[in-house]
Design a protein around this motif. Structure first.
Motif, PDB file in Angstrom:
ATOM      1  N   SER A 242       0.833  -1.203   0.000  1.00 16.87           N
ATOM      2  CA  SER A 242       0.000   0.000   0.000  1.00 16.87           C
ATOM      3  C   SER A 242       0.867   1.253   0.000  1.00 16.87           C
ATOM      4  O   SER A 242       0.593   2.215  -0.726  1.00 16.87           O
ATOM      5  N   VAL A 243       1.914   1.247   0.808  1.00 17.07           N
ATOM      6  CA  VAL A 243       2.814   2.402   0.851  1.00 17.07           C
ATOM      7  C   VAL A 243       3.508   2.572  -0.492  1.00 17.07           C
ATOM      8  O   VAL A 243       3.627   3.697  -1.009  1.00 17.07           O
ATOM      9  N   GLN A 244       3.951   1.478  -1.061  1.00 21.18           N
ATOM     10  CA  GLN A 244       4.617   1.549  -2.366  1.00 21.18           C
ATOM     11  C   GLN A 244       3.654   2.082  -3.421  1.00 21.18           C
ATOM     12  O   GLN A 244       4.019   2.944  -4.229  1.00 21.18           O
ATOM     13  N   ASP A 245       2.420   1.592  -3.439  1.00 22.72           N
ATOM     14  CA  ASP A 245       1.414   2.085  -4.389  1.00 22.72           C
ATOM     15  C   ASP A 245       1.158   3.564  -4.170  1.00 22.72           C
ATOM     16  O   ASP A 245       1.040   4.345  -5.131  1.00 22.72           O
ATOM     17  N   TYR A 246       1.070   3.964  -2.921  1.00 19.47           N
ATOM     18  CA  TYR A 246       0.833   5.363  -2.593  1.00 19.47           C
ATOM     19  C   TYR A 246       1.989   6.218  -3.122  1.00 19.47           C
ATOM     20  O   TYR A 246       1.782   7.265  -3.729  1.00 19.47           O
ATOM     21  N   HIS A 247       3.231   5.766  -2.905  1.00 17.00           N
ATOM     22  CA  HIS A 247       4.387   6.511  -3.397  1.00 17.00           C
ATOM     23  C   HIS A 247       4.381   6.590  -4.922  1.00 17.00           C
ATOM     24  O   HIS A 247       4.708   7.647  -5.502  1.00 17.00           O
ATOM     25  N   ASN A 248       4.026   5.515  -5.552  1.00 14.07           N
ATOM     26  CA  ASN A 248       3.960   5.524  -7.018  1.00 14.07           C
ATOM     27  C   ASN A 248       2.905   6.506  -7.511  1.00 14.07           C
ATOM     28  O   ASN A 248       3.125   7.237  -8.489  1.00 14.07           O
ATOM     29  N   GLN A 249       1.752   6.536  -6.838  1.00 19.70           N
ATOM     30  CA  GLN A 249       0.701   7.488  -7.212  1.00 19.70           C
ATOM     31  C   GLN A 249       1.181   8.921  -7.008  1.00 19.70           C
ATOM     32  O   GLN A 249       0.961   9.793  -7.860  1.00 19.70           O
ATOM     33  N   LEU A 250       1.833   9.161  -5.887  1.00 19.97           N
ATOM     34  CA  LEU A 250       2.329  10.498  -5.597  1.00 19.97           C
ATOM     35  C   LEU A 250       3.377  10.910  -6.630  1.00 19.97           C
ATOM     36  O   LEU A 250       3.373  12.061  -7.108  1.00 19.97           O
TER      37      LEU A 250
END
Length: 164
Positions: free
Chosen positions: A149-157
């Motif tokens: 989830s954190v990785q996905d969030y960073h990718n989105q950001l």
């Protein structure tokens, strides 16, 4: 739009912080379980030592019984010449045998009880290990999900930041 993303990011980070706190609490609980396992191992060692000592004592008592029985046979061979003395010695030997048998019975009961205790402790250890493995597996899955989830969030950001 940025405010909304920041607001959503803030909410998401709060959720992650809560989940990390839950993970830390569970890690403390797991440490407690590990301490209990160590304590149980100590109890098993103590029970095993006691069992070994009782088995050695039972073996020594059996040797004493065998010795007394041999002595009784010798006394009976001398019966013709020493009837009165033989009867007295025989009585003493029988009393000793009764006491030795009583002690052996008592030791057998203790050994049986110890075996039951050892079995219960082994069963408890097995259950605790199984519970611990399940808990650790659940938390590892949860950690992996959070990391994703954190990785996905960073990718989105990163995507949003690169878009602007």
């Amino acid at each position: 739009m940025k405010l909304q993303i920041l607001h959503e990011s803030s909410k998401f980070m709060q959720t992650l912080n809560r989940q990390l706190e839950e993970i830390e609490t569970e890690a403390e609980r797991n440490q407690t379980i590990l301490n209990q396992i160590e304590s149980t191992r100590g109890q098993i060692t103590t029970a095993n030592n006691l069992h070994r000592d009782l088995a050695n004592e039972q073996h020594a008592l059996q040797r004493q019984i065998n010795s007394m029985q041999e002595k009784s046979v010798r006394l009976q061979r001398q019966h013709n010449s020493k009837v009165e003395k033989s009867n007295e010695d025989l009585k003493a030997v029988q009393d000793e045998i009764v006491e030795i048998l009583r002690q052996r019975d008592s030791n057998q009961q203790k050994t049986s009880l110890n075996e039951q205790i050892v079995k219960k402790i082994k069963d408890k250890i097995q259950k605790t290990k199984s519970d611990h493995e399940q808990t650790m597996q659940m938390w590892q899955t949860r950690i992996n999900d959070l990391q994703k989830s954190v990785q996905d969030y960073h990718n989105q950001l990163r995507f949003i930041m690169e878009s602007h």
